[in-house]
Design an enzyme around this catalytic site. Structure first.
Site, PDB file in Angstrom:
ATOM      1  N   ASN A 287      94.471   5.978  24.234  1.00 34.61           N
ATOM      2  CA  ASN A 287      95.382   6.983  24.789  1.00 34.61           C
ATOM      3  C   ASN A 287      95.710   8.035  23.723  1.00 34.61           C
ATOM      4  OD1 ASN A 287      97.773   8.339  25.540  1.00 34.61           O
ATOM      5  ND2 ASN A 287      98.314   6.683  26.949  1.00 34.61           N
ATOM      6  N   LYS A 288      95.199   9.250  23.910  1.00 35.94           N
ATOM      7  CA  LYS A 288      95.335  10.275  22.862  1.00 35.94           C
ATOM      8  C   LYS A 288      96.786  10.737  22.685  1.00 35.94           C
ATOM      9  CE  LYS A 288      94.113  14.459  25.542  1.00 35.94           C
ATOM     10  NZ  LYS A 288      94.112  13.957  26.922  1.00 35.94           N
ATOM     11  N   HIS A 289      97.587  10.620  23.745  1.00 34.99           N
ATOM     12  CA  HIS A 289      99.006  10.997  23.623  1.00 34.99           C
ATOM     13  C   HIS A 289      99.740  10.037  22.684  1.00 34.99           C
ATOM     14  CE1 HIS A 289      98.472  13.702  27.026  1.00 34.99           C
ATOM     15  NE2 HIS A 289      97.817  12.718  27.611  1.00 34.99           N
TER      16      HIS A 289
ATOM     17  N   ASP B 219     101.230  -2.138  23.544  1.00 34.42           N
ATOM     18  CA  ASP B 219     101.267  -2.220  24.998  1.00 34.42           C
ATOM     19  C   ASP B 219     102.645  -1.758  25.444  1.00 34.42           C
ATOM     20  OD1 ASP B 219      99.811  -2.716  27.345  1.00 34.42           O
ATOM     21  OD2 ASP B 219     100.957  -4.536  27.699  1.00 34.42           O
ATOM     22  N   ALA B 220     102.648  -0.816  26.395  1.00 34.45           N
ATOM     23  CA  ALA B 220     103.910  -0.204  26.813  1.00 34.45           C
ATOM     24  C   ALA B 220     104.065  -0.295  28.318  1.00 34.45           C
ATOM     25  CB  ALA B 220     103.940   1.261  26.372  1.00 34.45           C
TER      26      ALA B 220
ATOM     27  N   LYS C 264     111.032  13.727  21.404  1.00 37.55           N
ATOM     28  CA  LYS C 264     110.857  12.392  22.001  1.00 37.55           C
ATOM     29  C   LYS C 264     110.797  11.328  20.903  1.00 37.55           C
ATOM     30  CE  LYS C 264     107.579   9.744  24.826  1.00 37.55           C
ATOM     31  NZ  LYS C 264     106.273   9.720  25.521  1.00 37.55           N
TER      32      LYS C 264
HETATM   33  P1  ITT Z   1      96.008   1.735  25.382  1.00 37.34           P
HETATM   34  O1  ITT Z   1      94.575   2.083  25.139  1.00 37.34           O
HETATM   35  O2  ITT Z   1      96.845   1.878  24.130  1.00 37.34           O
HETATM   36  O3  ITT Z   1      96.226   0.403  26.069  1.00 37.34           O
HETATM   37  P2  ITT Z   1      97.157   2.822  27.831  1.00 37.34           P
HETATM   38  O4  ITT Z   1      97.288   4.237  28.299  1.00 37.34           O
HETATM   39  O5  ITT Z   1      96.392   1.851  28.672  1.00 37.34           O
HETATM   40  O6  ITT Z   1      96.573   2.889  26.358  1.00 37.34           O
HETATM   41  P3  ITT Z   1      99.579   1.116  28.053  1.00 37.34           P
HETATM   42  O7  ITT Z   1      98.851   0.056  28.804  1.00 37.34           O
HETATM   43  O8  ITT Z   1     100.382   0.717  26.872  1.00 37.34           O
HETATM   44  O9  ITT Z   1      98.613   2.293  27.560  1.00 37.34           O
HETATM   45  O10 ITT Z   1     100.567   1.920  28.998  1.00 37.34           O
HETATM   46  C1  ITT Z   1     100.846   1.575  30.327  1.00 37.34           C
HETATM   47  C2  ITT Z   1     101.053   2.823  31.155  1.00 37.34           C
HETATM   48  O11 ITT Z   1     102.292   3.434  30.781  1.00 37.34           O
HETATM   49  C3  ITT Z   1      99.959   3.882  30.999  1.00 37.34           C
HETATM   50  O12 ITT Z   1      99.737   4.505  32.250  1.00 37.34           O
HETATM   51  C4  ITT Z   1     100.583   4.856  30.028  1.00 37.34           C
HETATM   52  O13 ITT Z   1     100.062   6.153  30.224  1.00 37.34           O
HETATM   53  C5  ITT Z   1     102.068   4.772  30.395  1.00 37.34           C
HETATM   54  N1  ITT Z   1     102.891   5.073  29.230  1.00 37.34           N
HETATM   55  C6  ITT Z   1     102.880   4.408  28.040  1.00 37.34           C
HETATM   56  N2  ITT Z   1     103.717   4.984  27.177  1.00 37.34           N
HETATM   57  C7  ITT Z   1     104.271   6.040  27.810  1.00 37.34           C
HETATM   58  C8  ITT Z   1     105.171   7.044  27.421  1.00 37.34           C
HETATM   59  O14 ITT Z   1     105.661   7.113  26.195  1.00 37.34           O
HETATM   60  N3  ITT Z   1     105.510   7.970  28.323  1.00 37.34           N
HETATM   61  C9  ITT Z   1     105.014   7.939  29.574  1.00 37.34           C
HETATM   62  N4  ITT Z   1     104.144   7.042  30.018  1.00 37.34           N
HETATM   63  C10 ITT Z   1     103.758   6.091  29.134  1.00 37.34           C
END
Ligand code: ITT
Length: 185
Positions: free
Chosen positions: A8-10, A63-64, A162
């Protein structure tokens, strides 16, 4: 120097800025891996262990998820799938007529070094689900996540703003403090 594994580039942009605040160097590698179903902690531990074995050097993964109280914590550990399938507009529909808009973002950093067990660091931030999407500065759920004290959604905040108090700031700050103190031992 620490290696952050994510697709995830963000997340990379935010993490780079946070590491800079603490003066620690960050390298990014996108190493796709299968995420097991489980808690954020389970996924972060698994990913960190996998990454450090593959790379043979210390690594972090994250993981978020977004946890909405009135929806019993949904989408929670399903946040990635729900973002891609339902999307923000359908979450707003699920929240129609619901007064309790409390939600929190959680971020779990998993860290692992070769031949040791993974460690996890949890960060949280409290907020509300807005009544409509606001702002286009963030990503994924950011336009939905209103921070009452600021009167803005994460989608209306710059990365630097943020990063002052986000779930990711909190988890990474815990990790960095531990990591740096460990160096002194
Ligand atoms: P990884 O490769 O790091 O796993 P990911 O995009 O799959 O990247 P996650 O499983 O941790 O990341 O995130 C679960 C979802 O929550 C995913 O759709 C993210 O885009 C979103 N998410 C995570 N952090 C966020 C943030 O700070 N603001 C908004 N959405 C977020």
């Amino acid at each position: 120097m620490i290696t952050f594994i994510t697709g995830n580039k963000h997340k990379v942009i935010e993490a780079e800025n946070i590491f800079q605040i603490f003066g620690v160097k960050l390298e990014h590698i996108d190493l796709g891996y299968m995420e097991p179903q489980g808690t954020l902690e389970d996924v972060a531990k698994f990913g960190a262990k996998y990454a450090c074995q593959e790379l043979n050097k210390p690594a972090i993964v994250e993981d978020a998820g977004l946890f909405i109280k009135a929806l019993n914590g949904f989408p929670g550990t399903y946040s990635s799938y729900v973002q891609d399938s339902l999307g923000n507009q359908n979450i707003l529909k699920l929240m129609e007529g619901i007064d309790d808009r409390y939600a929190e973002f959680r971020s779990v950093i998993g860290y692992c070094a070769p031949n040791s067990e993974p460690k996890v660091f949890l960060g949280r931030v409290k907020g509300q689900i807005a009544h409509e999407e606001r702002g286009n500065l963030g990503f994924a759920y950011d336009p939905l996540f209103l921070v009452p004290e600021v009167g803005k959604t994460f989608g209306e905040l710059t990365t630097e703003e943020k990063n002052q108090f986000s779930h990711r700031r909190n988890s990474l700050e815990k990790f960095i403090n531990w990591y740096v103190s460990q160096d002194d031992e």
